[in-house]
Design a protein around this motif. Structure first.
Motif, PDB file in Angstrom:
ATOM      1  N   TYR A  56      24.043 -63.564  -7.359  1.00 30.98           N
ATOM      2  CA  TYR A  56      23.827 -63.402  -8.804  1.00 30.98           C
ATOM      3  C   TYR A  56      23.800 -61.926  -9.192  1.00 30.98           C
ATOM      4  N   ILE A  57      23.137 -61.100  -8.398  1.00 37.20           N
ATOM      5  CA  ILE A  57      23.052 -59.679  -8.714  1.00 37.20           C
ATOM      6  C   ILE A  57      24.430 -59.016  -8.627  1.00 37.20           C
ATOM      7  N   ILE A  58      25.207 -59.372  -7.580  1.00 35.67           N
ATOM      8  CA  ILE A  58      26.526 -58.751  -7.416  1.00 35.67           C
ATOM      9  C   ILE A  58      27.467 -59.151  -8.540  1.00 35.67           C
ATOM     10  N   ILE A  59      27.500 -60.446  -8.867  1.00 28.85           N
ATOM     11  CA  ILE A  59      28.469 -60.930  -9.854  1.00 28.85           C
ATOM     12  C   ILE A  59      28.029 -60.604 -11.278  1.00 28.85           C
ATOM     13  N   PHE A  61      29.146 -56.667 -11.973  1.00 22.93           N
ATOM     14  CA  PHE A  61      30.496 -56.824 -12.517  1.00 22.93           C
ATOM     15  C   PHE A  61      30.500 -57.260 -13.980  1.00 22.93           C
ATOM     16  N   MET A  62      29.825 -58.342 -14.305  1.00 24.28           N
ATOM     17  CA  MET A  62      29.919 -58.910 -15.641  1.00 24.28           C
ATOM     18  C   MET A  62      29.352 -57.971 -16.699  1.00 24.28           C
ATOM     19  N   VAL A 104      30.328 -54.193 -21.151  1.00 16.53           N
ATOM     20  CA  VAL A 104      30.151 -52.881 -21.768  1.00 16.53           C
ATOM     21  C   VAL A 104      31.490 -52.179 -21.937  1.00 16.53           C
ATOM     22  N   GLY A 105      32.351 -52.260 -20.930  1.00 18.57           N
ATOM     23  CA  GLY A 105      33.673 -51.648 -21.044  1.00 18.57           C
ATOM     24  C   GLY A 105      34.505 -52.291 -22.145  1.00 18.57           C
TER      25      GLY A 105
END
Length: 261
Positions: A92-95, A99-100, A105-106
């Motif tokens: 959950y932390i990685i995805i 990333f999400m 934000v981008g």
């Protein structure tokens, strides 16, 4: 949750003994209670709040250990009962967190940039050319005071020269290092040496302030925010030294009073 491992909710009754501040001579009797953790997955709202807390990286290791120790419904926690729960938290932390959130934000930044470019779509200038024109229109000339008096000009040239600025910078770094060299239980002679160094650095910075006042005068000296900051630091250092000297002067009188009440 004040319960034992593998204990059912209905068995969470009675009392237990705790020791106030860890002192075994001060036992206290507390009632056993069955309480949920502040963050849990028992309903959707709390689950969303728990996942949001994990995504902010604030206190998520504690939630991880609570989840690993979680047991079946209405059963007390057991140590390392569900170790595979750690895999869920890491994924959950990685995805989500890495990333999400960054992708979102981008996307927002790119959208704002594209919307900002829409009003210039019929303009013959590109983005860099428009930025140069806007900078030229908004730029303000830098005002620099140069004294006319010969003696004052020599002082001004000295305090604005690069060697003088580099020397002051080195002294600031050395002063910072000397202030960081204090430790608990240091010898008295070591403390005395650091106090002398502090006096020397304060005297040098005070001399810098005097020279700059002579070069710029009060009117132009305080127009620079950095000069105001330097003046505040020097003034605070002098007040600190004066206060410490007053405290030292008071100590002998306190000893006399203690010896001869």
């Amino acid at each position: 949750m004040e319960t034992g491992p593998h204990e059912h909710k209905a068995q969470a009754l009675g009392q237990f003994i705790v020791y106030h501040d860890g002192d075994i001579t001060k036992p206290m009797v507390e009632k056993r209670t069955w309480e949920r953790n502040s963050f849990h997955f028992d309903n959707v709202a709390k689950a969303m709040l728990t996942l949001f807390t994990v995504s902010t990286f604030e206190g998520w290791p504690g939630l991880l250990y609570v989840s690993i120790d979680s047991n079946t419904e209405d059963i007390g926690p057991a140590h390392n009962f569900r170790p595979l729960v750690a895999v869920y938290y890491i994924i959950y932390i990685i995805i989500i967190a890495f990333f999400m959130v960054n992708i979102f934000v981008g996307f927002v930044i790119v959208t704002f940039q594209n919307e900002g470019e829409q009003e210039y779509k019929n303009c013959c200038l590109d983005k860099n050319q428009r930025n140069c024109i806007e900078f030229a229109l908004k730029a303000k000339p830098v005002r620099r005071y140069i004294p006319k008096n010969r003696f004052q000009y020599k002082i001004w040239w000295f305090v604005t020269s690069q060697p003088f600025e580099y020397a002051i910078f080195v002294l600031i770094m050395l002063n910072t290092v000397s202030l960081a060299m204090k430790f608990r239980g240091e010898p008295e002679i070591y403390t005395h040496a650091l106090d002398i160094l502090n006096l020397i650095f304060t005297a040098v910075f005070a001399l810098e302030f005097v020279l700059k006042i002579m070069a710029f005068r009060f009117k132009f000296y305080f127009l620079d925010p950095w000069n105001i900051f330097d003046f505040s630091v020097v003034l605070g250092s002098i007040l600190d030294i004066a206060y410490s000297k007053l405290e030292v002067c008071k100590k002998p009188y306190v000893r006399v009073c203690e010896e001869h009440p």
